[in-house]
Enzyme design. Structure first.
Site, PDB file in Angstrom:
ATOM      1  N   ASP A  64       0.859  -1.184   0.000  1.00  0.00           N
ATOM      2  CA  ASP A  64       0.000   0.000   0.000  1.00  0.00           C
ATOM      3  C   ASP A  64       0.893   1.232   0.000  1.00  0.00           C
ATOM      4  O   ASP A  64       2.009   1.213   0.547  1.00  0.00           O
ATOM      5  CB  ASP A  64      -0.909   0.015   1.237  1.00  0.00           C
ATOM      6  CG  ASP A  64      -1.857   1.192   1.234  1.00  0.00           C
ATOM      7  OD1 ASP A  64      -2.743   1.237   0.363  1.00  0.00           O
ATOM      8  OD2 ASP A  64      -1.702   2.082   2.095  1.00  0.00           O
ATOM      9  N   GLU A  66       0.861   5.564   0.691  1.00  0.00           N
ATOM     10  CA  GLU A  66       0.200   6.804   1.079  1.00  0.00           C
ATOM     11  C   GLU A  66       0.818   7.921   0.255  1.00  0.00           C
ATOM     12  O   GLU A  66       2.034   7.931   0.017  1.00  0.00           O
ATOM     13  CB  GLU A  66       0.360   7.085   2.577  1.00  0.00           C
ATOM     14  CG  GLU A  66      -0.296   6.059   3.491  1.00  0.00           C
ATOM     15  CD  GLU A  66      -1.795   5.955   3.308  1.00  0.00           C
ATOM     16  OE1 GLU A  66      -2.430   6.953   2.885  1.00  0.00           O
ATOM     17  OE2 GLU A  66      -2.344   4.865   3.574  1.00  0.00           O
ATOM     18  N   HIS A 205      -5.146   3.960   6.832  1.00  0.00           N
ATOM     19  CA  HIS A 205      -4.349   5.000   6.178  1.00  0.00           C
ATOM     20  C   HIS A 205      -2.931   5.090   6.743  1.00  0.00           C
ATOM     21  O   HIS A 205      -2.319   6.155   6.765  1.00  0.00           O
ATOM     22  CB  HIS A 205      -5.064   6.364   6.244  1.00  0.00           C
ATOM     23  CG  HIS A 205      -6.442   6.309   5.655  1.00  0.00           C
ATOM     24  ND1 HIS A 205      -6.665   6.082   4.315  1.00  0.00           N
ATOM     25  CD2 HIS A 205      -7.666   6.404   6.233  1.00  0.00           C
ATOM     26  CE1 HIS A 205      -7.961   6.064   4.080  1.00  0.00           C
ATOM     27  NE2 HIS A 205      -8.592   6.249   5.232  1.00  0.00           N
ATOM     28  N   ASP A 210      -2.396  -0.963   6.536  1.00  0.00           N
ATOM     29  CA  ASP A 210      -3.333  -1.248   5.449  1.00  0.00           C
ATOM     30  C   ASP A 210      -2.880  -2.459   4.645  1.00  0.00           C
ATOM     31  O   ASP A 210      -3.701  -3.274   4.203  1.00  0.00           O
ATOM     32  CB  ASP A 210      -3.468  -0.034   4.524  1.00  0.00           C
ATOM     33  CG  ASP A 210      -4.411   1.024   5.076  1.00  0.00           C
ATOM     34  OD1 ASP A 210      -5.116   0.742   6.055  1.00  0.00           O
ATOM     35  OD2 ASP A 210      -4.438   2.142   4.523  1.00  0.00           O
TER      36      ASP A 210
END
Length: 245
Positions: A64, A66, A205, A210
């Site tokens: 993942d 961000e 998040h 995540d």
């Protein structure tokens, strides 16, 4: 004979000895080594044929990102990368996490959403360093994400800017898999699927958290696919391809 310059020189050196001396001619040794490594990982990823691998034995890296926003070509940047290695139906101990220096301010709403502040990323690794370390963790394994379009856009943008190459790994999306397995569900966002499958929601998040939660979801979906007579990665691609046809 006139000495080639700029890109012509890089191309000339590449044709003579490959990317390593070509990159070293215009970058410092460490940067050239990192770029050459990234390119080698992409090259190996293209060569590996995973289609015959059984889903219950397949090694994947669930990851993942961000980011500062949604549009890499409009100046948004990666600010963290999280990943976890999954062996078949088991989440391993091998995990990866890094902040990334975006060389721009992190918007206030993103700071509130992720907990990542300007102060945190100023001391973080540069983008090329982060990509190098992430791909050293991934190697040529299959990648898995939830809502992979966002992550793929940012990875491709970052890889092209730093190493002039695109992502070559096979990338599976838990949303696509869930839509094939459960076409009548109304929502496929991560929070809804985690709740529906009884997976504990820890910290949303945060790239690593995540990734771990998505890994648990991936295992649930793979078990269901296997139960329905889809034993290999090739069979899974065939089913997903039929859905999109």
């Amino acid at each position: 004979m006139k000495e080639p310059r700029g890109f012509e020189r890089i191309w000339h050196l590449y044709r003579q000895g490959g990317w390593a001396p070509a990159l070293a001619s215009v970058f410092d040794a460490r940067t050239a080594q990192q770029m050459a490594f990234i390119r080698s990982v992409m090259r190996e990823s293209r060569r590996n044929d995973w289609f015959d691998r059984r889903l219950d034995e397949l090694e994947v890296v669930v990851f993942d990102l961000e980011t500062t926003g949604f549009f890499p070509h409009a100046g948004d940047e990666i600010i963290s990368i999280g990943a976890v290695l999954v062996h078949g139906e088991r989440i391993g101990d091998e995990k990866f996490y890094t902040l990334v220096n975006p060389r721009r301010d992190v918007p206030e709403n993103i700071q509130q959403l992720t907990g990542i502040t300007d102060e945190m990323v100023r001391a973080a690794p540069e983008l090329l360093d982060a990509l190098h370390d992430f791909l050293r963790f991934v190697r040529h394994r299959v990648l898995v994400a939830h809502g992979s379009g966002h992550d793929k856009r940012f990875l491709n943008s970052a890889l092209w800017r730093t190493s002039k190459i695109n992502l070559a790994h096979r990338l599976l999306d838990c949303i696509m898999l869930a839509k094939w397995l459960f076409p009548d569900r109304g929502r496929y966002d991560l929070d809804t699927l985690l709740a529906d499958f009884g997976i504990e929601i820890t910290r949303r998040h945060h790239a690593l958290e995540d990734a771990v939660m998505t890994a648990h979801l991936w295992i649930k979906l793979v078990r269901e696919a296997f139960r329905r007579g889809v034993p290999t990665l090739g069979d899974l691609y065939l089913q997903l391809g039929r859905r999109l046809a």
